[in-house]
Design an enzyme around this catalytic site. Structure first.
Site, PDB file in Angstrom:
ATOM      1  N   TYR A  54      56.487  11.607  52.770  1.00 48.05           N
ATOM      2  CA  TYR A  54      55.614  12.711  53.383  1.00 48.05           C
ATOM      3  C   TYR A  54      54.118  12.483  53.950  1.00 48.05           C
ATOM      4  O   TYR A  54      53.362  11.704  53.154  1.00 48.05           O
ATOM      5  CB  TYR A  54      55.499  14.004  52.516  1.00 48.05           C
ATOM      6  CG  TYR A  54      54.597  14.955  52.823  1.00 48.05           C
ATOM      7  CD1 TYR A  54      54.898  15.715  53.735  1.00 48.05           C
ATOM      8  CD2 TYR A  54      53.253  15.277  52.014  1.00 48.05           C
ATOM      9  CE1 TYR A  54      54.181  17.048  54.211  1.00 48.05           C
ATOM     10  CE2 TYR A  54      52.667  16.392  52.613  1.00 48.05           C
ATOM     11  CZ  TYR A  54      53.086  17.133  53.622  1.00 48.05           C
ATOM     12  OH  TYR A  54      52.176  18.072  53.922  1.00 48.05           O
ATOM     13  N   TYR A 281      20.782  51.117  25.619  1.00 45.85           N
ATOM     14  CA  TYR A 281      21.733  49.825  25.892  1.00 45.85           C
ATOM     15  C   TYR A 281      21.103  48.788  26.584  1.00 45.85           C
ATOM     16  O   TYR A 281      21.257  47.415  26.408  1.00 45.85           O
ATOM     17  CB  TYR A 281      22.944  50.152  26.550  1.00 45.85           C
ATOM     18  CG  TYR A 281      23.974  51.124  25.507  1.00 45.85           C
ATOM     19  CD1 TYR A 281      23.685  51.238  24.151  1.00 45.85           C
ATOM     20  CD2 TYR A 281      25.215  51.240  25.839  1.00 45.85           C
ATOM     21  CE1 TYR A 281      24.561  51.962  23.403  1.00 45.85           C
ATOM     22  CE2 TYR A 281      26.126  51.958  25.076  1.00 45.85           C
ATOM     23  CZ  TYR A 281      25.775  52.480  23.873  1.00 45.85           C
ATOM     24  OH  TYR A 281      26.727  53.089  23.110  1.00 45.85           O
TER      25      TYR A 281
END
Length: 530
Positions: A54, A281
């Site tokens: 290939y 936060y």
């Protein structure tokens, strides 16, 4: 500058930047040259004996069942490069192209690709003599690797296509190579597919983005500490005992950075006995959010380091130990399992697989974009607390002297909000998508290049949000005077003030943002941690 000797096994990500940005010279290591030559002998034997293999004696992709005659092999190489150079859109930046070239050369240096050493030498010469291919950024689906971007690199190597000169202008590749005294390559069997088949475009963009992000998260710790102190926040939430009780490495690191930044703060001491129990936060959870970003960067760095030192084209050549070359190449074949027989374990093999698939990198790129979006998001929330008179602990509304006549940072926060919202769109993962290509042969792809290009924009947006917070935090410190933050915070403010004066009345700020963003990018804000 001392040359970097590549061998395919130990390329550090920092070295990628050294070459891509700073121009460190690159050479193929001697031991790697020998490994490359051994793999090349396998390919040449396949051609000489007319074996079916290939991409060596066949076409590629859906055309893998088309046999290529020996006298057509050179023509096949040129055709593959030309036909795959189909990129569109804005070009990759020079540093990104140079990173891609280095990463491609390093992968070929492992000795599994079957190219001649001079292919790698040519890439190194182009890097060393600053020949930079023009590589359009769009056209890759991330499997079989970044075919289109890499084909534009290979196109220049054969004397075709275009390059970018030192001014960013496009010039013919033939002219650029001639000026650099580099001879165009005549590609031999398998060399085209080895050049174009891999993940180096997405990895190049991602690596430079990761290195930039590592500076951003350090800078974010510095900037956040200044913001918290100017808002008279508490350092109680950074107590080491809290973070040892949940010992994520990144969280521990960011908490330690915040403690160091706040050491010796007069501002902190001025309100130590106040009645506030805890902060919002965006202040209290800085270590948890920044730390999670840090842990994401660490995970992605591991993925990128593995990928940078991997063989990612197809097929791959494996040269057995012992025996003569003719003995070792006798069983070269496609699709054979290394474990199919005792003979195959001792013989050389050319094996087709899918290492070109970008999924591992694509996931990491998407995760990086998500993490940095959070880093920008919490930064924007801190900016809001600095400018909002309902939240900013007595600081002037919008940090404006003479608020009302002056708008101060009102619109700066809007810009940060716009960037953060854009990041939310860009953080949608590209890797959850796929589209079938190549006649349904390539039926599941990674979209890794799309993830990389999105990430690049997220990095830029996040840097700009942090720059806005840095300027706002420095302005807030000025209003808190004569109380001073800790010595490290003062160092950070001095760095910011070196490129951005206090805002005594409204002025055009976009150049301030750009200068502070550059200050962050070059690590001068993060240096306050030293």
């Amino acid at each position: 500058m001392k040359a970097l000797h590549i061998n395919g096994n130990d390329l550090a990500l920092r070295s990628v930047r050294d070459v891509a940005v700073d121009g460190c010279p690159v050479l193929l290591a001697a031991d790697a040259r020998e490994a490359v030559q051994r793999a090349r002998a396998v390919v040449e034997n396949i051609v000489a004996t007319n074996q079916l293999s290939y991409a060596i004696t066949t076409g590629v992709g859906k055309l893998s069942d088309v046999r290529i005659a020996g006298n057509q092999i050179r023509e096949l190489q040129v055709n593959l490069v030309r036909s795959h150079a189909v990129g569109v859109g804005d070009p990759l930046a020079r540093a990104e192209v140079r990173a891609m070239m280095l990463l491609r050369a390093n992968s070929l240096s492992k000795g599994h690709s079957g190219v001649r050493p001079q292919v790698i030498d040519t890439i190194c010469e182009m890097l060393n003599r600053r020949v930079t291919p023009f590589v359009p950024s769009q056209g890759s689906v991330g499997a079989s690797g970044d075919l289109a971007p890499l084909a534009h690199l290979a196109l220049v190597m054969i004397g075709e296509g275009e390059c970018l000169d030192e001014n960013g202008e496009r010039v013919p590749a033939e002219q650029a190579l001639k000026g650099a005294q580099i001879r165009p390559l005549v590609l031999e069997a398998k060399e085209a597919v080895s050049l174009i088949n891999g993940t180096q475009a997405m990895l190049a963009v991602g690596t430079l983005a990761l290195l930039a992000a590592e500076t951003l998260v350090d800078s974010a710790d510095v900037i956040a500490s200044v913001t918290l102190d100017s808002l008279r926040g508490t350092d109680v939430a950074f107590d080491e005992r809290i973070h040892r009780a949940r010992p994520h490495a990144g969280q521990l690191k960011s908490a330690a950075n915040l403690r160091r930044m706040l050491e010796g703060s007069q501002i902190r001491e001025s309100h130590r006995d106040c009645g506030r129990v805890q902060d919002a936060y965006s202040l209290r959870c800085i270590p948890q959010v920044h730390g999670a970003v840090r842990d994401t960067l660490t995970s992605c760095r591991e993925t990128f380091e593995i990928e940078a030192n991997s063989a990612v084209d197809n097929p791959l050549v494996f040269v057995a130990n012992g025996g003569s070359i003719s003995d070792r190449v006798g069983s070269s074949r496609v699709g054979a399992s290394v474990a199919t027989s005792a003979a195959s374990k001792s013989a050389s093999d050319v094996i087709s697989g899918g290492n070109f698939h970008g999924e591992p990198v694509a996931f990491a790129l998407d995760f990086l974009a998500i993490a940095l979006s959070a880093l920008a998001g919490i930064s924007e929330r801190r900016i809001e607390r600095l400018v909002n008179p309902a939240l900013n602990e007595g600081l002037p509304p919008f940090l404006a002297a003479g608020a009302g006549l002056n708008s101060g940072f009102m619109m700066a926060q809007v810009t940060a909000a716009a960037l953060v919202s854009e990041n939310k769109v860009l953080a949608h993962p590209a890797s959850v998508d796929s589209i079938t290509t190549s006649g349904n042969k390539e039926d599941y792809v990674s979209m890794g290049m799309t993830a990389a290009l999105k990430l690049r924009r997220v990095v830029e947006n996040t840097r700009n949000v942090l720059a806005i917070e840095a300027i706002a935090a420095a302005q807030a410190l000025d209003f808190v005077a004569p109380l001073k933050t800790g010595s490290r915070g003062q160092r950070a403010q001095k760095a910011i003030r070196s490129v951005c004066a206090p805002m005594e009345k409204d002025r055009v700020m976009y150049n301030d943002f750009a200068r502070v963003a550059e200050l962050i990018a070059t690590g001068q804000v993060a240096a306050a941690l030293d």
